[in-house]
Write a protein that holds these residues in place. Sequence first.
Motif, short mmCIF file in Angstrom:
data_model
loop_
_atom_site.label_atom_id
_atom_site.label_comp_id
_atom_site.label_asym_id
_atom_site.label_seq_id
_atom_site.Cartn_x
_atom_site.Cartn_y
_atom_site.Cartn_z
N LEU A 130 39.83 58.99 14.41
CA LEU A 130 38.92 58.72 14.37
C LEU A 130 37.68 59.42 13.98
CD1 LEU A 130 38.00 55.74 12.43
CD2 LEU A 130 36.96 55.78 15.01
N THR A 131 36.91 59.60 13.10
CA THR A 131 36.34 60.10 12.65
C THR A 131 35.03 59.73 12.60
OG1 THR A 131 37.23 62.49 13.06
CG2 THR A 131 35.10 62.61 11.67
N ILE A 132 34.10 59.20 12.57
CA ILE A 132 32.28 58.96 12.49
C ILE A 132 31.36 60.12 11.88
CG2 ILE A 132 31.04 57.36 12.47
CD1 ILE A 132 32.78 56.12 15.73
N SER A 133 31.12 60.30 10.85
CA SER A 133 30.18 61.05 10.53
C SER A 133 28.67 60.13 10.22
CB SER A 133 30.81 61.62 8.56
OG SER A 133 30.85 60.68 7.90
N GLY A 134 27.51 61.10 10.36
CA GLY A 134 26.52 60.59 9.69
C GLY A 134 26.86 59.21 10.82
N LEU A 135 26.70 59.91 12.48
CA LEU A 135 26.19 58.74 13.39
C LEU A 135 24.88 57.52 13.48
CD1 LEU A 135 28.04 58.25 15.72
CD2 LEU A 135 27.04 60.09 16.96
N LEU A 136 25.04 56.39 13.95
CA LEU A 136 23.91 55.72 13.27
C LEU A 136 23.53 54.96 14.79
CD1 LEU A 136 24.39 54.56 9.69
CD2 LEU A 136 22.62 55.89 10.11
N ALA A 137 22.68 54.30 14.96
CA ALA A 137 22.56 53.82 16.20
C ALA A 137 23.61 52.21 15.96
CB ALA A 137 21.29 53.39 16.18
N GLU A 138 23.69 51.86 15.31
CA GLU A 138 24.22 50.92 15.46
C GLU A 138 26.09 51.26 15.40
OE1 GLU A 138 22.60 49.92 10.99
OE2 GLU A 138 25.02 50.53 10.32
N ASP A 139 26.97 51.99 15.47
CA ASP A 139 27.88 53.05 15.25
C ASP A 139 28.37 52.36 17.31
OD1 ASP A 139 27.65 55.00 13.56
OD2 ASP A 139 28.57 53.28 12.89
N GLU A 140 27.10 52.40 18.17
CA GLU A 140 27.25 52.83 19.46
C GLU A 140 27.84 51.69 19.71
OE1 GLU A 140 24.32 54.62 22.27
OE2 GLU A 140 24.24 52.50 22.90
N ALA A 141 29.48 51.36 20.47
CA ALA A 141 30.45 50.87 20.75
C ALA A 141 31.36 50.91 21.31
CB ALA A 141 30.06 49.50 19.25
N ASP A 142 32.58 50.03 21.98
CA ASP A 142 34.25 50.75 21.48
C ASP A 142 34.36 51.02 20.98
OD1 ASP A 142 33.49 48.72 24.57
OD2 ASP A 142 32.68 50.69 24.70
N TYR A 143 35.00 51.93 21.01
CA TYR A 143 36.29 51.64 19.77
C TYR A 143 38.05 52.06 20.47
CZ TYR A 143 32.49 53.10 17.10
OH TYR A 143 31.01 52.57 16.05
N PHE A 144 39.02 51.28 19.37
CA PHE A 144 40.68 50.95 20.78
C PHE A 144 40.99 51.68 18.79
CE2 PHE A 144 41.41 47.00 19.50
CZ PHE A 144 40.54 46.38 19.73
N CYS A 145 42.38 52.19 19.46
CA CYS A 145 43.35 52.52 18.07
C CYS A 145 44.27 51.39 18.86
CB CYS A 145 43.70 54.09 19.08
SG CYS A 145 44.57 54.53 20.24
N SER A 146 45.20 51.88 17.82
CA SER A 146 46.29 50.95 18.08
C SER A 146 47.86 51.39 16.75
CB SER A 146 46.09 49.56 17.66
OG SER A 146 47.60 48.19 17.63
N SER A 147 48.83 51.22 17.77
CA SER A 147 49.91 51.68 16.96
C SER A 147 51.36 50.31 17.15
CB SER A 147 50.53 52.57 17.39
OG SER A 147 51.81 52.94 16.75
N TYR A 148 51.97 50.51 15.78
CA TYR A 148 52.81 49.43 15.85
C TYR A 148 54.70 50.84 16.56
CZ TYR A 148 57.39 47.90 13.71
OH TYR A 148 58.39 46.90 13.87
N THR A 149 55.10 50.20 17.01
CA THR A 149 56.15 50.38 17.66
C THR A 149 57.32 49.59 17.79
OG1 THR A 149 57.33 51.51 20.18
CG2 THR A 149 55.87 49.75 20.49
N SER A 150 58.57 50.22 18.04
CA SER A 150 59.63 49.15 18.28
C SER A 150 61.12 49.59 18.55
CB SER A 150 59.57 48.77 15.98
OG SER A 150 60.63 49.87 15.89
N THR A 151 61.66 49.10 18.56
CA THR A 151 63.37 49.44 19.44
C THR A 151 64.34 48.81 18.72
OG1 THR A 151 63.51 47.60 20.80
CG2 THR A 151 61.95 50.00 21.95
#
Lengths: 113, 120
Positions: free
Chosen positions: A75-96
Motif C-alpha cells: 500500500l502506497t500513500i502519496s502526498g502524506l497528510l496529517a489525517e493519514d496518521e492511523a493504523d493500516y492492515f491488509c487482508s487476503s482471501y485464502t482457501s483450501t
Amino acid sequence: QSALTQPASVSGSPGQSITISCTGSSSDVGGYHYVSWYQQHPGKAPKLLIYDVSKRPSGVSSRFSGSKSDNTASLTISGLLAEDEADYFCSSYTSTSTLVSWVFGGGTKVTVL
Amino acid sequence: QVTLKESGPALVKPTQTLTLTCTFSGFSLTTNGMRVTWIRQPPGKALEWLARIDWDDDRFYTTSLKTRLTISRDTSKNQVVLTLTNVDPVDTATYYCARLPPAEYYFDSWGQGTLVTVSS
C-alpha cells in the motif's frame, strides 16, 4: 492460516510517500488477486481503502494505491497528510479444499512527522 | 448508508458462553449474495477471521474454533449473533462484524468493534 506480515510502524513527513508491505504466501497473497487494505483511526471502525489488490472504492483518495508482487502486497500513500496518521492492515482471501477464509496482517502504525 | 454495530458483555468469566450481536442497517441479509462475518483482534495481535453467514443461511467457521463457535441470524431484526462457548482469557479481544458484498472478497463496511475481556 498464519497472519500476514506487516511492519509495525512506518513514518513520513507531510507531502512524502510511504509504502507499507504485506507479506504472505502462495496460499493467500500470492495465490489470489483478493488483497484488501483498511485504515483505522483510534476508536473508529476500519475503513476499506483498497480491494482486489489495486482497486479503490468510490470516495477513497487517489493518494492511496495498491500493488502486488509474488507473495507481497503493498500500500502506497502519496502526498502524506496529517489525517493519514492511523493504523493500516491488509487482508487476503485464502482457501483450501475444505475451507474458505481470510487472513490479516498485524497492522502498521503510520506516523506523520 | 450501511452501518453495523456490535453489542455484548464487556466482561465474561472463563468457561462461560459469550454471545455477541451485530445489528446492521442499510442492507438486507436476504439479498442474493450478501454475507456478514465476525472478526476479532486480541490486544496487540493480528485480526482473526471467525465466521460467516450467508444470504441463504449457509455458515462457515474458522477451523481452529469451529467446535466452539455458532453464527446465526434474525433477518426480521437485521441481526447476526455469534456465540463462543467455553471462553478462555485468550479469547480476550475486540470483536468486529463486517459486511461482505455479493461475490466480493473484501469487507466493505465494519462495526466499531466491542472489547470483550475474559477474566475471573
